[in-house]
Design an enzyme around this catalytic site. Structure first.
Site, PDB file in Angstrom:
ATOM      1  N   HIS A  37     -41.558  16.585 -15.474  1.00 43.20           N
ATOM      2  CA  HIS A  37     -42.134  17.201 -16.681  1.00 43.20           C
ATOM      3  C   HIS A  37     -42.794  18.538 -16.346  1.00 43.20           C
ATOM      4  O   HIS A  37     -42.666  19.512 -17.084  1.00 43.20           O
ATOM      5  CB  HIS A  37     -43.217  16.296 -17.284  1.00 43.20           C
ATOM      6  CG  HIS A  37     -42.758  14.940 -17.717  1.00 43.20           C
ATOM      7  ND1 HIS A  37     -43.158  13.778 -17.097  1.00 43.20           N
ATOM      8  CD2 HIS A  37     -41.943  14.550 -18.731  1.00 43.20           C
ATOM      9  CE1 HIS A  37     -42.623  12.738 -17.714  1.00 43.20           C
ATOM     10  NE2 HIS A  37     -41.868  13.176 -18.708  1.00 43.20           N
ATOM     11  N   SER A 186     -40.929   8.337 -15.593  1.00 41.59           N
ATOM     12  CA  SER A 186     -42.153   7.568 -15.868  1.00 41.59           C
ATOM     13  C   SER A 186     -41.885   6.086 -15.630  1.00 41.59           C
ATOM     14  O   SER A 186     -42.778   5.332 -15.263  1.00 41.59           O
ATOM     15  CB  SER A 186     -42.596   7.799 -17.314  1.00 41.59           C
ATOM     16  OG  SER A 186     -42.704   9.181 -17.577  1.00 41.59           O
TER      17      SER A 186
HETATM   18  P1  AMP Z   1     -39.686  11.775 -21.249  1.00 38.24           P
HETATM   19  O1  AMP Z   1     -41.170  11.890 -21.129  1.00 38.24           O
HETATM   20  O2  AMP Z   1     -39.079  10.794 -20.325  1.00 38.24           O
HETATM   21  O3  AMP Z   1     -39.237  11.618 -22.693  1.00 38.24           O
HETATM   22  O4  AMP Z   1     -39.093  13.181 -20.781  1.00 38.24           O
HETATM   23  C1  AMP Z   1     -39.523  14.381 -21.364  1.00 38.24           C
HETATM   24  C2  AMP Z   1     -38.651  15.496 -20.849  1.00 38.24           C
HETATM   25  O5  AMP Z   1     -38.755  15.560 -19.437  1.00 38.24           O
HETATM   26  C3  AMP Z   1     -37.173  15.304 -21.155  1.00 38.24           C
HETATM   27  O6  AMP Z   1     -36.599  16.560 -21.508  1.00 38.24           O
HETATM   28  C4  AMP Z   1     -36.615  14.788 -19.857  1.00 38.24           C
HETATM   29  O7  AMP Z   1     -35.254  15.083 -19.654  1.00 38.24           O
HETATM   30  C5  AMP Z   1     -37.469  15.550 -18.869  1.00 38.24           C
HETATM   31  N1  AMP Z   1     -37.483  14.876 -17.560  1.00 38.24           N
HETATM   32  C6  AMP Z   1     -37.818  13.581 -17.302  1.00 38.24           C
HETATM   33  N2  AMP Z   1     -37.649  13.304 -15.987  1.00 38.24           N
HETATM   34  C7  AMP Z   1     -37.203  14.442 -15.412  1.00 38.24           C
HETATM   35  C8  AMP Z   1     -36.829  14.795 -14.076  1.00 38.24           C
HETATM   36  N3  AMP Z   1     -36.881  13.914 -13.074  1.00 38.24           N
HETATM   37  N4  AMP Z   1     -36.408  16.054 -13.860  1.00 38.24           N
HETATM   38  C9  AMP Z   1     -36.327  16.958 -14.869  1.00 38.24           C
HETATM   39  N5  AMP Z   1     -36.670  16.686 -16.134  1.00 38.24           N
HETATM   40  C10 AMP Z   1     -37.095  15.449 -16.415  1.00 38.24           C
END
Ligand code: AMP
Length: 280
Positions: A37, A186
């Site tokens: 993130h 997460s």
């Molecule tokens: P989330 O909180 O899981 O909904 O993710 C929020 C944003 O962070 C989304 O655009 C995900 O694709 C991105 N994201 C989550 N994990 C990663 C990671 N390991 N590398 C890059 N972006 C990530």
């Protein structure tokens, strides 16, 4: 850094910023922030004058038997990390603020959402596109950053932005990994020490497929079988899907071409993990 919890204040703030001629970069998240993130926040920081990060565990993108209630939350930690990474505003609404009584509108992208995660998580992308549309109308960003980790989500959002003429540039940022290759998520918090080791199979499988493709293997079926055998070596792994698709259409390809995407979703114990890499 400002914390905003209401839609009206966020919209007012966005209007004020736009009147001042400032560009707004936006990073939507479900919180429990990690380096993945934070890399998105830094990317937004380098493209915009003001960076807004939303933290919202969106109930409508979880299925009835999924982990909405147990999804990890840590708003104090998130505020601290977001600020250090360069965020100016954290938008942190309650579910009731986002979905008032009688809420009955949705945004749905057809086609692209039928496959991969859409096939095993019915309604998931409808929840995502609806909440992201709402967030776009609340935060009023000039650009928004999404992670390649959720490659299908990024493709679906790009389709929606194009189809509905959202005047927002979409940037996709690369996957950030732990030192041993596990894609940051997460949900990694759910893994026991044993499962954490087994979770490496996703990246291992993708990496070996990438190398095989680099060395000339073009048959998707061969690469898929190879990935399947690697993942099945782990006693607590249960494959949801292993696919090789076109990066644009997300349709399966039988022959690996210049930009084919290998994508996997695997349960390790009860935790569903996803990962992907571009082949060729
Ligand atoms: P989330 O909180 O899981 O909904 O993710 C929020 C944003 O962070 C989304 O655009 C995900 O694709 C991105 N994201 C989550 N994990 C990663 C990671 N390991 N590398 C890059 N972006 C990530």
């Amino acid at each position: 850094m400002k914390i905003i919890t209401t839609v009206s204040e966020m919209q007012q703030q966005a209007d004020d910023l736009r009147k001042q001629g400032r560009t707004i970069g936006f990073v939507p998240t479900m919180g429990y922030l990690h380096e993945g993130h934070l890399s998105l926040i830094r990317t937004a920081r380098s493209h915009a004058d003001t960076v807004v990060v939303s933290v919202f565990v969106n109930p409508t993108q979880f299925g009835p038997n999924e982990d909405f209630a147990s999804y990890p939350r840590d708003i104090e930690g998130d505020e601290e990390k977001a600020e250090k990474a360069g965020a100016d505003i954290v938008f942190y609404p309650e579910a009731e603020e986002m979905y008032g009584p009688g809420f009955s509108t949705s945004v749905q992208v057809e086609g692209l959402t039928n496959r991969l995660c859409g096939a095993s998580r019915p309604g998931h992308f409808k929840g995502v596109t609806t909440v992201v549309s709402k967030l776009f109308l609340i935060v009023k960003p000039h650009l928004a950053v999404f992670g390649q980790k959720d490659a299908q989500q990024a493709a679906v959002i790009r389709r929606m932005v194009s189809d509905l003429n959202f005047d927002i540039s979409i940037i996709t940022a690369p996957i950030v990994r732990e030192h041993d290759g596990l894609a940051m998520s997460s949900r990694n918090k759910y893994l026991s020490a044993q499962e954490r080791k087994q979770a490496l199979a996703l990246h291992d499988a993708l990496e070996s497929a990438r190398k095989m493709a680099e060395h000339g293997e073009t048959k998707a079926a061969v690469l898929i079988l190879h990935m399947q055998q690697r993942i099945e070596r782990e006693p607590d792994a249960r494959i949801d899907y292993i696919e090789i698709v076109d990066t644009g259409t997300l349709e399966p390809v039988s022959t690996v071409h210049s930009r084919a995407l290998a994508a996997v979703a695997v349960y390790i114990g009860s935790t569903r993990l996803i990962d992907n890499c571009v082949l060729g």
